[in-house]
Each structure stands twice: as structure tokens, then as C-alpha cells.
Enzyme design. Structure first.
Site, PDB file in Angstrom:
ATOM      1  N   ASP A 266       7.479  37.538   8.737  1.00  0.00           N
ATOM      2  CA  ASP A 266       6.794  36.257   8.964  1.00  0.00           C
ATOM      3  C   ASP A 266       6.422  35.693   7.596  1.00  0.00           C
ATOM      4  OD1 ASP A 266       4.741  37.842   8.100  1.00  0.00           O
ATOM      5  OD2 ASP A 266       3.505  37.613   9.876  1.00  0.00           O
TER       6      ASP A 266
ATOM      7  N   GLY B 126       3.478  34.912   6.454  1.00  0.00           N
ATOM      8  CA  GLY B 126       2.118  35.179   6.005  1.00  0.00           C
ATOM      9  C   GLY B 126       1.128  34.150   6.510  1.00  0.00           C
TER      10      GLY B 126
ATOM     11  N   GLN C 240       5.461  23.881  15.644  1.00  0.00           N
ATOM     12  CA  GLN C 240       4.036  23.956  15.969  1.00  0.00           C
ATOM     13  C   GLN C 240       3.712  22.832  16.965  1.00  0.00           C
ATOM     14  OE1 GLN C 240       1.729  26.204  15.318  1.00  0.00           O
ATOM     15  NE2 GLN C 240       2.827  27.525  13.881  1.00  0.00           N
TER      16      GLN C 240
ATOM     17  N   GLY D 163       2.392  29.501  16.865  1.00  0.00           N
ATOM     18  CA  GLY D 163       1.092  28.932  17.239  1.00  0.00           C
ATOM     19  C   GLY D 163       0.732  29.117  18.699  1.00  0.00           C
TER      20      GLY D 163
ATOM     21  N   ASP E  17       8.516  39.106  19.407  1.00  0.00           N
ATOM     22  CA  ASP E  17       7.822  40.234  18.779  1.00  0.00           C
ATOM     23  C   ASP E  17       6.412  40.251  19.340  1.00  0.00           C
ATOM     24  OD1 ASP E  17       6.885  37.844  16.985  1.00  0.00           O
ATOM     25  OD2 ASP E  17       5.527  39.491  16.530  1.00  0.00           O
TER      26      ASP E  17
ATOM     27  N   CYS F  88      11.055  56.419  33.707  1.00  0.00           N
ATOM     28  CA  CYS F  88      11.358  56.225  32.275  1.00  0.00           C
ATOM     29  C   CYS F  88      12.192  57.382  31.763  1.00  0.00           C
ATOM     30  CB  CYS F  88      10.054  56.117  31.485  1.00  0.00           C
ATOM     31  SG  CYS F  88      10.295  55.904  29.699  1.00  0.00           S
TER      32      CYS F  88
ATOM     33  N   CYS G  76      12.538  58.034  28.470  1.00  0.00           N
ATOM     34  CA  CYS G  76      12.208  58.305  27.062  1.00  0.00           C
ATOM     35  C   CYS G  76      11.890  59.784  26.873  1.00  0.00           C
ATOM     36  CB  CYS G  76      11.064  57.418  26.581  1.00  0.00           C
ATOM     37  SG  CYS G  76       9.394  58.056  26.878  1.00  0.00           S
TER      38      CYS G  76
ATOM     39  N   CYS H 150       8.447  61.001  28.246  1.00  0.00           N
ATOM     40  CA  CYS H 150       8.400  61.210  29.696  1.00  0.00           C
ATOM     41  C   CYS H 150       9.240  62.429  30.113  1.00  0.00           C
ATOM     42  CB  CYS H 150       8.869  59.955  30.424  1.00  0.00           C
ATOM     43  SG  CYS H 150       7.673  58.599  30.267  1.00  0.00           S
TER      44      CYS H 150
ATOM     45  N   HIS I 198       6.544  55.927  24.015  1.00  0.00           N
ATOM     46  CA  HIS I 198       6.789  55.545  25.405  1.00  0.00           C
ATOM     47  C   HIS I 198       6.709  54.019  25.588  1.00  0.00           C
ATOM     48  CE1 HIS I 198       6.741  54.963  29.660  1.00  0.00           C
ATOM     49  NE2 HIS I 198       5.648  54.230  29.472  1.00  0.00           N
TER      50      HIS I 198
HETATM   51 ZN   LIG Z   1       8.549  57.085  28.772  1.00  0.00          ZN
END
Ligand SMILES: [Zn+2]
Length: 382
Positions: free
Chosen positions: A91, A93, A200, A227, A277, A315, A317, A320, A346
Site C-alpha cells: 500500500d 502508506g 476514493q 476508503g 486483502d 477443513c 488444513c 484441522c 487455519h
Molecule cells: Zn483448518
């Protein structure tokens, strides 16, 4: 060619595509985890790779203060510094200056501010912010903008939007002259960074439209909507995204900054957003709030004390697959470092899986089905 975006499938307004940067390719729609200080707090880079993180966000304001732009430049740029050989976005700043620093003073020239770390005085102009972003060397960098506070009067918002447009022009002019100064320019065979513009316009649909149209006139390779998520009610966020996005070109990526919950990101994709993000998955994880296919889980809850099941049975991952809710609750209650790491892994897996599922659905033409299974954003609980 340093940056190229192509759309591969559409489903109503949603798009699946990919873009190419000097540090590799990114499939869209994409969720970008936030690595403020060149780290996603508590998670090593190899784990981020395993999770399928394609691109990270770093914050210019934080890296400018510590360790400093010159240090990162000498070390080869932020990718080399953090040993992450995939794309990074910084970004400008602007948002951090407006949200974190003390005693800021905004003029046409730029923003004078004091560091939140030690109170030292600094100044960001469009030129110096872009110089900092060039020194850091992220693949995608953002124009310097003023994030209008919320609430704000119409006239104040309009003046702020006008200044952001003037700052966008200055950002671009500086970038065009200095874009070959990225730390890795030579070793990446003359490829350069890519500068995105930022829309903006506060919470006024007509200003959002005008900001979008006039930012597009400045001709950037991609456009962000900034914004938002600054304290406004969710339906208003949605209205502002809608007001701006219809005036952004089809053929260029659209980046909605700083959103949202797992439900919201699906709805923003439906509105035509390609990049997002948010600190939510990582910050919430550090506070023991986990996102699952069955809803939110507050891991410190006593009812998990003897729960042998995983955080989320659906999940896949590695957290998990291996650890129980009882163990994760114990780690969290004991304030163990591993709690932050495992919870963050996770939550990131949940966000990234959500985005992969969304992309797949767009490609297969059944995104509507995924969307209908996700609560509308204004009903979701942060
Ligand atoms: Zn997970």
C-alpha cells in the site's frame, strides 16, 4: 511486459482470471494475506507457500519506519528480504498515516506525521511515498491517496477526492520517471513494478462514480477501491463498491482494499472484484476467533475443553488434520505462542479455500449456487 491481466471466465459480474508480475503469476479472484512488517504474524513463509498464498500485502508505512526503505533496498527488495519469491503488493502508506500516526498535518504537498513508534517527525508526499514503494520493490504498488475519514461532510469528501486525484497524477508522474529503480530491475531483465490507482469519494455514490471515472482517465494498469471498511455500516460499503465498480474498465484488475469477512469476500467477487486483502483472518486468529464452515468458533470457550474434534470437520488444513479443539483451547488459554500460529494457519486456509472454491465455481459456471449458500454481507457478524 511487466504486468498483464487476462480474464478466463465470467459468471454474471464475477470474473476468474490471472495476472502476471515479475515475481510470478496470480490467479484471480485472489485473497491477499496481510504481512504488515514483511511477516504474516506467527506463520513462516514455507507454510504460507503450502497454504497456496499467491501474493502478500506489506505495509509501506511500517517498513519505512522499521527497518527503513534504504535497508530493504540494499538487501535486494522486500521479496529477497523476507525470503518470499512470489508477488508482493505494498500500500502507499496513506491509510496507516491516517489511522495510526499522531499529529498529522495534511497539505497539498503531502502529509506531515509523527511515528507511532517513537514520535519522530516524517513527511510523505506522493513522490516520497512512491519512492519508498520503489525502494521496497513490491511487484504491485499503490498511488498515494488520502483516506477520507468517516463520517465526513459532502464538501470535505469532495475536496479530499480532488486532492487524491491530483496526488494520483503526481504518483504516476514520479513512478514513470523512476520505475527502473526497483532493487531487482536488472536481475529481472528490465521488468518494472506496476502502479495501481485508488478510487476514493467517501460515502457518496456520485463522488465514487466521479473518482472512478477520473482515476480511469489517468490510465493505470489496475484500480483499487479505497476508503471503505472505515466504520461505515456494511450495506453502505456495498453501495459504494457498486457505485464505483461499474465505472472501472472490464479489462483491468479491480482491488477492493481492506475487506472483509469470508461471506463478504464472496459477495464482493459477485460484484466484480478481483483482489482483496484484510487483516481479519490473521488478527481474529490471534484473538482466538476461528472461521469455519459451521460458523465462528471462539476457541477459548470452556465447552471446547474436552472436545476431541477438529476446528472444522470440513477443513483440509494441516491444523484441522492434526489437532483437537481441546488442545487448541489449552494453547490459547495458556497464552502459548503456538496458539497464534495454528489459529492463523487455519483461518488463512479457510479464506484461501473459500477463494479457490469461488474461482472454480466461476470457471464451471455455477457461481450462483455458491453465492446463494452464503449469507448476504449485511447479515454477517464480524
Ligand atoms: Zn483448518
Amino acid at each position: 511486459m511487466s504486468f498483464r491481466f487476462q480474464i478466463e471466465a465470467r459468471d454474471s459480474a464475477a470474473r476468474a482470471g490471472r495476472f502476471f508480475t515479475p515475481h510470478g503469476e496470480v490467479q484471480t479472484p485472489v485473497f491477499m494475506p496481510v504481512g504488515t512488517l514483511a511477516t504474516v504474524k506467527g506463520v513462516p513463509q514455507d507454510t504460507l507457500e503450502e497454504l497456496g498464498v499467491q501474493i502478500l500485502l506489506n505495509n509501506t508505512y511500517h517498513l519505512y519506519l522499521r527497518p527503513g526503505v534504504e535497508m530493504v533496498r540494499q538487501l535486494g527488495g522486500v521479496q529477497k528480504f523476507m525470503a518470499w519469491d512470489r508477488p508482493i503488493l505494498t500500500d502507499s502508506g496513506g491509510f496507516q498515516v491516517f489511522s495510526l500516526s499522531d499529529l498529522r498535518k495534511v497539505t497539498e504537498e503531502g502529509v506531515a506525521f509523527r511515528s507511532h513508534l517513537d514520535g519522530s517527525s516524517h513527511f510523505f508526499s506522493p513522490e516520497s511515498a512512491i519512492a519508498a514503494e520503489i525502494g521496497l520493490g513490491a511487484d504491485i504498488i499503490m498511488a498515494f491517496d488520502e483516506c477520507t475519514e468517516h463520517p465526513a461532510e459532502y464538501k470535505r469528501t469532495q475536496d479530499s477526492m480532488e486532492m487524491t486525484l491530483r496526488w494520483a497524477r503526481r504518483s504516476k508522474e514520479y513512478f514513470e520517471v523512476h520505475k527502473s529503480e526497483a532493487p531487482w530491475f536488472a536481475e529481472r531483465h528490465g521488468q518494472t513494478q506496476t502502479l495501481f490507482g485508488i478510487v476514493q469519494g467517501g460515502m457518496f455514490p456520485d463522488l465514487r462514480r466521479e473518482s472512478a471515472q477520473r482515476t480511469v482517465e489517468l490510465d493505470f494498469p489496475g484500480y483499487a477501491i479505497g476508503g471503505l471498511s472505515v466504520g461505515e455500516p456494511r450495506p453502505m460499503t456495498y453501495e459504494m463498491v457498486d457505485a464505483a465498480i461499474r465505472f472501472l474498465p472490464e479489462a483491468k484488475p479491480r482491488y477492493l482494499m481492506g475487506v472483509g469477512t469470508p461471506e463478504e469476500i464472496v459477495h464482493y467477487v459477485a460484484a466484480g472484484v478481483d483482489m482483496m486483502d484484510c487483516v481479519l483472518p490473521t488478527r481474529a486468529a490471534r484473538h482466538g476467533l476461528l472461521f469455519t464452515s459451521e460458523g465462528r468458533v471462539t476457541i477459548k470457550n470452556a465447552r471446547f475443553a474436552a472436545d476431541e474434534g477438529p476446528i472444522d470437520p470440513a477443513c483440509r488444513c494441516k491444523v484441522c488434520a492434526r489437532y483437537s479443539r481441546a488442545y487448541l483451547r489449552h494453547l490459547y488459554a495458556s497464552n502459548e505462542l503456538l496458539a497464534q500460529t495454528l489459529n492463523t494457519i487455519h483461518n488463512l486456509a479457510y479464506y484461501l479455500d473459500t477463494m479457490r472454491r469461488v474461482r472454480q465455481a466461476i470457471v464451471l459456471g455455477d457461481f450462483a449456487k455458491v453465492l446463494s449458500g452464503v449469507r448476504p454481507p449485511h447479515l454477517s457478524v464480524p
